[in-house]
Design an enzyme around this catalytic site. Sequence first.
Site, PDB file in Angstrom:
ATOM      1  N   SER A  44       5.752   1.842  -2.722  1.00  0.00           N
ATOM      2  CA  SER A  44       6.354   0.710  -2.032  1.00  0.00           C
ATOM      3  C   SER A  44       7.196  -0.181  -2.937  1.00  0.00           C
ATOM      4  O   SER A  44       8.058  -0.893  -2.442  1.00  0.00           O
ATOM      5  CB  SER A  44       5.279  -0.113  -1.338  1.00  0.00           C
ATOM      6  N   HIS A 104       5.315   3.778   3.990  1.00  0.00           N
ATOM      7  CA  HIS A 104       6.776   3.587   3.931  1.00  0.00           C
ATOM      8  C   HIS A 104       7.546   4.838   4.322  1.00  0.00           C
ATOM      9  O   HIS A 104       8.777   4.832   4.333  1.00  0.00           O
ATOM     10  CB  HIS A 104       7.205   3.116   2.545  1.00  0.00           C
ATOM     11  N   LYS A 130       5.695  -1.024   9.953  1.00  0.00           N
ATOM     12  CA  LYS A 130       6.951  -1.051   9.198  1.00  0.00           C
ATOM     13  C   LYS A 130       8.059  -0.456  10.066  1.00  0.00           C
ATOM     14  O   LYS A 130       8.494  -1.110  10.999  1.00  0.00           O
ATOM     15  CB  LYS A 130       6.737  -0.369   7.854  1.00  0.00           C
TER      16      LYS A 130
HETATM   17  C1  LIG Z   1       2.360  -1.810   3.749  1.00  0.00           C
HETATM   18  C2  LIG Z   1       1.497  -0.747   3.196  1.00  0.00           C
HETATM   19  C3  LIG Z   1       0.212  -0.557   3.674  1.00  0.00           C
HETATM   20  C4  LIG Z   1      -0.388  -1.514   4.688  1.00  0.00           C
HETATM   21  O1  LIG Z   1       0.159  -1.324   5.949  1.00  0.00           O
HETATM   22  P1  LIG Z   1       0.049  -2.523   7.026  1.00  0.00           P
HETATM   23  O2  LIG Z   1       0.207  -1.830   8.319  1.00  0.00           O
HETATM   24  O3  LIG Z   1       1.125  -3.492   6.706  1.00  0.00           O
HETATM   25  O4  LIG Z   1      -1.314  -3.123   6.852  1.00  0.00           O
HETATM   26  C5  LIG Z   1      -0.531   0.482   3.183  1.00  0.00           C
HETATM   27  N1  LIG Z   1      -0.032   1.313   2.243  1.00  0.00           N
HETATM   28  C6  LIG Z   1       1.202   1.156   1.735  1.00  0.00           C
HETATM   29  C7  LIG Z   1       1.711   2.111   0.700  1.00  0.00           C
HETATM   30  C8  LIG Z   1       2.009   0.111   2.186  1.00  0.00           C
HETATM   31  O5  LIG Z   1       3.221  -0.042   1.673  1.00  0.00           O
END
Ligand SMILES: *Cc1c(COP(=O)(O)O)cnc(C)c1O
Length: 394
Positions: free
Chosen positions: A182, A210, A241
Site C-alpha cells: 500500500s 489494493h 477501496k
Molecule cells: C486498506 C488496507 C486494508 C484494510 O482495508 P479496510 O477495508 O480499509 O479496512 C487491509 N490491507 C491492506 C493491504 C490495505 O491497504
Amino acid sequence: MRTDPLAFLNAELTSLKEQGLYRKLRILEGEPAAHAVFDHKSVVNLSSNNYLGLATHPRLKQAALDAVAKYGVGSGAVRTISGTMEMHMELERRLAAFKHVESVVVFQSGFAANAGTVSAVLTKDDVVVSDELNHASIIDGCRLSRAAIKVFPHKDIDAARKILNDLPASQRKILITDGVFSMEGDLGPLPDLCTIAEEYGAIMMVDDAHASGVFGKNGSGTVDHFKCHGRVDIQVGTLSKAVGVLGGYVAGTGALIDFLYHRARPFLFSTSHPPAVTAACIAALDVLESEPQWMEQLWDNTRFFKAGLESLGFNTGVSESPITPVIVGQAATAAKMSDALFAQGVFAQSIGFPTVARDKARLRTIVAATHTKQDLQYALDMFARVGRELGVIS
Ligand SMILES: *Cc1c(COP(=O)(O)O)cnc(C)c1O
C-alpha cells in the site's frame, strides 16, 4: 483538582510535532470525487483509494437508497445471531463467483477480515512467515493469534525460503504477502511465493486490498493477474477501496469459510453491515462486470501520471500500480511539500514513520479513473513547481 492521568499523552503529541509527524485531519466537504473540496479548498484529490470512482457511481447510490427504503438502516445484530440478511448471503455468493472460489465470508472491513482470519486460523504453536511491509491488520492478527512471527525482507524469496527451510516439516506455517503493497505500490511476488509455500507445505495467504478492482479480470485481484488460481489458500479483499463502499472479505474453500463463520471474532462479536452497504457492494460487482471502461481509464491515467512524475526527476520507487509514492526522505520535508501542494490545489498526503521507514517519508499519490487529463497535468505542474522550490528536484 484531580491531576489528569493521561497528561503523558501531551508529551507524546509534542514529540510528534517536533518530528514533523503530527497531521491535522483534512475535512472533506461534499463528494469524495477526483476533484474535491477539502478544508474549503478545491483540490485535485490524489489521496483517495476510490480508484474507479465507484464511491459516487449512480448505480451504487441508487442501490443504497433502495435498500434503505426497503430494509432500513441497520441490521440489528451480529451475523451469527439475527444479523444475516438474504442480501448478505447474496453478496458472498456473488463474490465467490467473482473470485472463482468455493466460498466467501464478508467482514465489516478489510482490517477486520485480516485480523479476524489470521487470529482464528492460527494458534500460539504456529509460525507466520511475513513480508516486512505487510499491512498492519495482518500484523495485528498475528499478534492476536500469539503465533511466532518471522519477517523476511521485502519481496525476498530466498530469505522467505530459508525461514521455511529452517522450520520442522511438521510445523504448521503460513506464508503471507500483500498483493499490492500500500505504500510502495509494487506487487507481491505471488507465483514464487506460491511455489515455496507448496514446497514446504505452508498455507498461502494474500491480502489483495489494493488489488481488488484494480488487478486481474474485472478487478478480481492478483491471483487472477498472476494466473495463480488454486494456489492461494486464503485471499483477503476489501470493499472499501476500488469497490467504493466498505467491508472486507475472505475467499477460499467451503471449509475455511465455514470455520470462520464459527471462529472469526469480528464475525461473531461485531454487528453486520447495514443494508445500504451490502446493496451498494452488490451493485459495485455489477459495475465491475459490465463497465470495463473504469479500469481502462484508471490504467491510462496511471501511465500518464507516473511518466510525468518520473520525467520531472522525482524518486517514485518501484511502483507497478496506480499508487505512486514520491519519496523525499525526511518527514518534515514531506509534510512541507504536501502543505505547499495543497495551497496550490493539489492534495497528496504525506506519510511518515511508523507507516513507512524513518528515512523514507513520502507523498503518496493515487490516481483515479475519474481524474481528467487536465487535473493530472495541473497536478504535475504543481509538483514541478513545489518540488523545485523545496529542492526535492533540480
Ligand atoms: C486498506 C488496507 C486494508 C484494510 O482495508 P479496510 O477495508 O480499509 O479496512 C487491509 N490491507 C491492506 C493491504 C490495505 O491497504
